[in-house]
Design an enzyme around this catalytic site. Structure first.
Site, PDB file in Angstrom:
ATOM      1  N   SER A   1     -73.744  54.001 -15.281  1.00 51.11           N
ATOM      2  CA  SER A   1     -74.871  53.967 -14.347  1.00 51.11           C
ATOM      3  C   SER A   1     -74.999  52.538 -13.813  1.00 51.11           C
ATOM      4  O   SER A   1     -74.968  51.571 -14.579  1.00 51.11           O
ATOM      5  CB  SER A   1     -76.163  54.392 -15.054  1.00 51.11           C
ATOM      6  OG  SER A   1     -77.209  54.491 -14.113  1.00 51.11           O
ATOM      7  N   GLU A   2     -75.125  52.411 -12.485  1.00 50.23           N
ATOM      8  CA  GLU A   2     -75.070  51.098 -11.823  1.00 50.23           C
ATOM      9  C   GLU A   2     -76.055  50.082 -12.392  1.00 50.23           C
ATOM     10  O   GLU A   2     -75.833  48.880 -12.338  1.00 50.23           O
ATOM     11  CB  GLU A   2     -75.361  51.234 -10.317  1.00 50.23           C
ATOM     12  CG  GLU A   2     -74.314  51.962  -9.513  1.00 50.23           C
ATOM     13  CD  GLU A   2     -74.660  53.422  -9.352  1.00 50.23           C
ATOM     14  OE1 GLU A   2     -74.860  54.108 -10.383  1.00 50.23           O
ATOM     15  OE2 GLU A   2     -74.733  53.902  -8.217  1.00 50.23           O
ATOM     16  N   ASN A   3     -77.194  50.579 -12.903  1.00 57.82           N
ATOM     17  CA  ASN A   3     -78.225  49.655 -13.358  1.00 57.82           C
ATOM     18  C   ASN A   3     -77.945  49.087 -14.750  1.00 57.82           C
ATOM     19  O   ASN A   3     -78.849  48.537 -15.380  1.00 57.82           O
ATOM     20  CB  ASN A   3     -79.605  50.327 -13.313  1.00 57.82           C
ATOM     21  CG  ASN A   3     -79.650  51.622 -14.077  1.00 57.82           C
ATOM     22  OD1 ASN A   3     -78.705  52.412 -14.048  1.00 57.82           O
ATOM     23  ND2 ASN A   3     -80.735  51.864 -14.771  1.00 57.82           N
ATOM     24  N   GLY A   4     -76.705  49.221 -15.227  1.00 60.57           N
ATOM     25  CA  GLY A   4     -76.341  48.479 -16.426  1.00 60.57           C
ATOM     26  C   GLY A   4     -76.202  49.285 -17.689  1.00 60.57           C
ATOM     27  O   GLY A   4     -76.671  48.854 -18.752  1.00 60.57           O
TER      28      GLY A   4
ATOM     29  N   SER B   1     -72.005  45.122 -14.242  1.00 64.56           N
ATOM     30  CA  SER B   1     -71.941  46.537 -13.879  1.00 64.56           C
ATOM     31  C   SER B   1     -71.088  46.749 -12.625  1.00 64.56           C
ATOM     32  O   SER B   1     -70.275  47.671 -12.558  1.00 64.56           O
ATOM     33  CB  SER B   1     -73.359  47.074 -13.640  1.00 64.56           C
ATOM     34  OG  SER B   1     -73.313  48.452 -13.360  1.00 64.56           O
TER      35      SER B   1
END
Lengths: 236, 209
Positions: B46-49, B88
């Site tokens: 997930s892009e947010n880490g 990320s």
């Protein structure tokens, strides 16, 4: 002795100047430094440029700073999210500027600023409207677009645990942009749920080393923006 | 009989191998996680880490600090890890993520993708991580209906909407068919049960081999 703690969020943002560029940590509600944002509203600095992935949710935190008319420009990747009402209205009325940056480019521009690298080449956005007018260059037969660093005057950060040197640990995905915003700002201001003595955090688990942090304020029971949104709260 | 959104997602999941690092776009692509073929494990990014993202937890187990890129509550699978946004997107841009499944407004026969903006004058531009994902992830799959609500083809000769990336799409999973994007254009891989190849061609605004 090193002690970066200050007594209050008001003290921490007191010297924010008009026209400052403010990096605000958080992705959606996770990691949003609500108390620092509300202190900045009280402090009154105007004509701010704000860096955040989004453009505020509901009518609290970043959205209320925008609603207060203090923000001249947003730099973000996704200003249009569910519960984002303040920014769209001001944008359509021509009262706020917007620079849309791909999310990974936004992150890397902040990281580059913190690392002392004034620009870099990325494959992201090549051939799209977001690369219009930007310098491109080929490496090994592929085209890349140049993007500049993104420096901030201050960063507003929410951490879970800090020591008095400014070493930080975050809570799960509330980490998001915080470590690179700490690096990118001249003055990094952190609200932490817990503050401990140096040596209490295992050096192996420090996420942001204290060298990137200037001011730490103890906010023991931080409001979570998610709770404020659920309760449909507004600030002030 | 065309495929339902669940069947489209399940069909796309069949083309992702065991052990793949996978990023799923918001909306229909997220359903791929519900149809992982027996015996395979995917690791979700997930892009947010977050790597090792698990499904949405029960109401009582949600934590507002544990969310996905769509800002919905998620859980952690064994082996999960957290990291900051620059790391990320290093995973994304650096070619470390194997597969990304996204939605689309238009896909062109050369693999160009438009999925972030209609270019309408009053639209507020918002790109998120889409341009980074298509520029960096090794294999890009698209899950989308074959035509718009108004019946306009989404598979086209040239995109008319603003582009997300150039020549990035490998395969498209629609309600009617699976279409590969090859060097010389679209190729029909498979049709949904009871759907004739002619119908797919009629609803595709580019040659379909």
């Amino acid at each position: 002795m090193i002690d970066k703690t200050l007594a209050s969020v008001a003290d921490a943002v007191a010297d924010t100047e008009d026209g400052a560029t403010v990096a605000v940590a958080g992705f959606g509600a996770a990691g949003s430094p609500v108390e620092l944002l509300h202190a900045l509203i009280e402090q009154g600095a105007k004509k701010l440029t704000v860096i955040n992935n989004n453009a505020g949710n509901g009518k609290v935190g970043l959205a209320s700073l925008i609603a207060s008319g203090r923000v001249a420009k947003m730099i973000c990747s996704f200003p249009r999210s569910a519960g984002s009402v303040v920014f769209p209205d001001l944008y359509r009325a021509g009262k706020i500027d917007l620079e849309v940056v791909p999310q990974g480019t936004l992150a890397e521009r902040l990281r580059a600023a913190g690392a002392g690298i004034p620009a870099f080449y990325t494959p992201t956005s090549v051939g799209t409207p977001l690369a219009d007018g930007k310098e491109t260059r080929d490496f090994d037969g592929k085209t890349y677009v140049m993007e500049p660093w993104l420096r901030a005057d201050i960063a507003l950060i929410k951490a879970d645990v800090a020591d008095t040197h400014g070493n930080l640990i975050y809570n799960m995905t509330a980490r998001n942009f915080a470590p690179i915003m700490c690096m990118a700002a001249t003055t990094t201001i952190v609200q932490a749920r817990e503050i401990v003595d140096p040596g209490s955090i295992n050096p192996e688990t420090v996420v942001t080393p204290g060298i990137f942090v200037d001011r730490v304020i103890h906010v023991p029971n931080p409001e979570h923006e998610d709770d404020l949104l659920r309760a449909a709260r507004s600030y002030p | 009989m065309s495929w339902t959104p669940d069947e489209m997602a399940a069909r796309a999941a069949l083309d992702i191998p065991n052990g793949a690092y996978v990023n799923l776009g918001i909306g229909m692509p997220e359903r791929v996680a519900d149809f992982v073929p027996e015996g395979r494990t995917f690791v979700y990014h997930s892009e947010n880490g977050l790597l090792g993202m698990g499904p949405e937890p029960a109401e009582t187990e949600r934590d507002p600090d544990l969310i996905n890129a769509g800002k919905k509550p998620v859980s952690l699978n064994p082996g999960a890890s957290f990291f900051h946004h620059a790391d990320s997107f290093a995973m994304i841009r650096g070619g470390h993520i194997d597969y990304c499944v996204l939605g689309a407004m238009q896909v062109a026969q050369n693999g160009d993708l438009a999925n972030w903006s209609t270019g309408a004058e009053d639209a507020i531009p918002a790109v998120g991580g889409a341009m980074d994902l298509v520029a960096g992830v090794k294999t890009i799959y698209i899950v989308t209906r074959h035509t718009t609500k108004d019946g306009e083809p989404k598979l086209v000769e040239t995109c008319t909407y603003p582009l997300t990336g150039l020549g990035v799409v490998k395969r498209i999973y629609t309600d009617l068919a699976v279409v590969a994007v090859l060097e010389n254009g679209f190729k029909l891989v498979e049709t949904a049960p009871g759907v004739a190849a002619d119908e797919v061609r009629k609803k595709t605004a580019a040659p379909l081999a």
